[in-house]
Design a protein around this motif. Structure first.
Motif, PDB file in Angstrom:
ATOM      1  N   SER A  96       0.823  -1.351  -0.035  1.00 22.47           N
ATOM      2  CA  SER A  96      -0.176   0.024  -0.067  1.00 22.47           C
ATOM      3  C   SER A  96       0.829   1.210  -0.070  1.00 22.47           C
ATOM      4  O   SER A  96       1.810   1.018   0.404  1.00 22.47           O
ATOM      5  CB  SER A  96      -0.932   0.199   1.370  1.00 22.47           C
ATOM      6  N   ASP A  97       0.269   2.303  -0.653  1.00 20.27           N
ATOM      7  CA  ASP A  97       1.005   3.496  -0.587  1.00 20.27           C
ATOM      8  C   ASP A  97       0.381   4.586   0.217  1.00 20.27           C
ATOM      9  O   ASP A  97      -0.827   5.000  -0.349  1.00 20.27           O
ATOM     10  CB  ASP A  97       1.277   3.788  -1.996  1.00 20.27           C
ATOM     11  N   VAL A  98       0.562   5.036   1.389  1.00 13.95           N
ATOM     12  CA  VAL A  98      -0.062   6.069   2.114  1.00 13.95           C
ATOM     13  C   VAL A  98       0.624   7.258   2.470  1.00 13.95           C
ATOM     14  O   VAL A  98       1.933   7.261   2.224  1.00 13.95           O
ATOM     15  CB  VAL A  98      -0.453   5.156   3.422  1.00 13.95           C
TER      16      VAL A  98
END
Length: 227
Positions: A96-98
């Motif tokens: 995931s890219d947060v």
């Protein structure tokens, strides 16, 4: 005439910058600034002061060594072109890219010494910067295996890499593959990663995946507990 900037975190401090006007160099102002800083920090409970010097900056290195600092370690700055990184996604991992503001909640190990020393300061001072910084999170069976905080310009610059353990090389490959995809999608041709030279297994893994050492930094420190 000159200034010095340092951050304090419990019993440790980090010198971020020191500068002296060209007209006043060579008369001991740098030494005075450093000595005054050490004295003030010692009265505030600081026991060790850290700083980093680029390997090519021999005059700065000589200055600190003459003032009682010792070399604690070396950080390699490694770089690779996105299209030459030999990393692929491995089944079983979730990526995931947060926002970078969530990085602090992950209990993982840093691969560079400054990750734990200056993180709080960076979060406090560079709030606007952290709004644009991103974090890649790699999980397996809902457990965090690897984390990387990065920013984008002409290249993708990794501020820090954190791993569940230093032998999580499979998770590292998944992480680098994710960074490669981000770089390609944003037309960033290269990726820069800092890593402690003492983490030989990680350095070797990065080299096998297409990274090369382009420069290095010395980590210096001084014990001022008896100042």
């Amino acid at each position: 005439m000159g200034f010095i900037v340092a951050y304090k975190k419990r019993s440790r401090a980090y010198v971020d910058a020191i500068a002296v006007d060209r007209e006043y160099r060579g008369i001991g102002i740098g030494k005075t600034l450093l000595s005054e800083l050490e004295s003030r920090l010692a009265t505030q409970g600081v026991e060790e002061i850290y700083l980093s010097v680029k390997s090519w900056n021999t005059s700065a290195l000589d200055f600190y060594l003459r003032n009682g600092y010792s070399v604690k370690g070396v950080v390699f700055v490694m770089r690779a072109t996105a299209d030459r990184i030999r990393a692929e996604h491995v089944a079983g991992y979730v990526v995931s890219d947060v926002s970078a503001k969530y990085t602090r909640k992950y209990k993982v190990l840093p691969t560079t010494w400054w990750s734990t020393l200056v993180e709080d300061i960076d979060m406090l001072i560079y709030k606007k910067f952290y709004k644009v910084e991103r974090t890649i999170v790699v999980k397996k069976s809902k457990r965090v295996k690897a984390v990387a905080t990065y920013s984008l310009n002409n290249e993708l610059v990794v501020d820090s890499i954190l791993l569940a353990c230093y032998s999580e090389l499979e998770a590292l490959k998944v992480l680098l593959n994710a960074l490669k995809q981000v770089a390609s999608a944003n037309q960033a041709k290269t990726i820069k990663v800092p890593v402690d030279a003492s983490k030989k297994q990680l350095v070797k893994a990065l080299e096998e995946l297409g990274f090369r050492i382009e420069e290095s930094e010395y980590l210096l420190y001084k014990n001022i507990s008896e100042y």
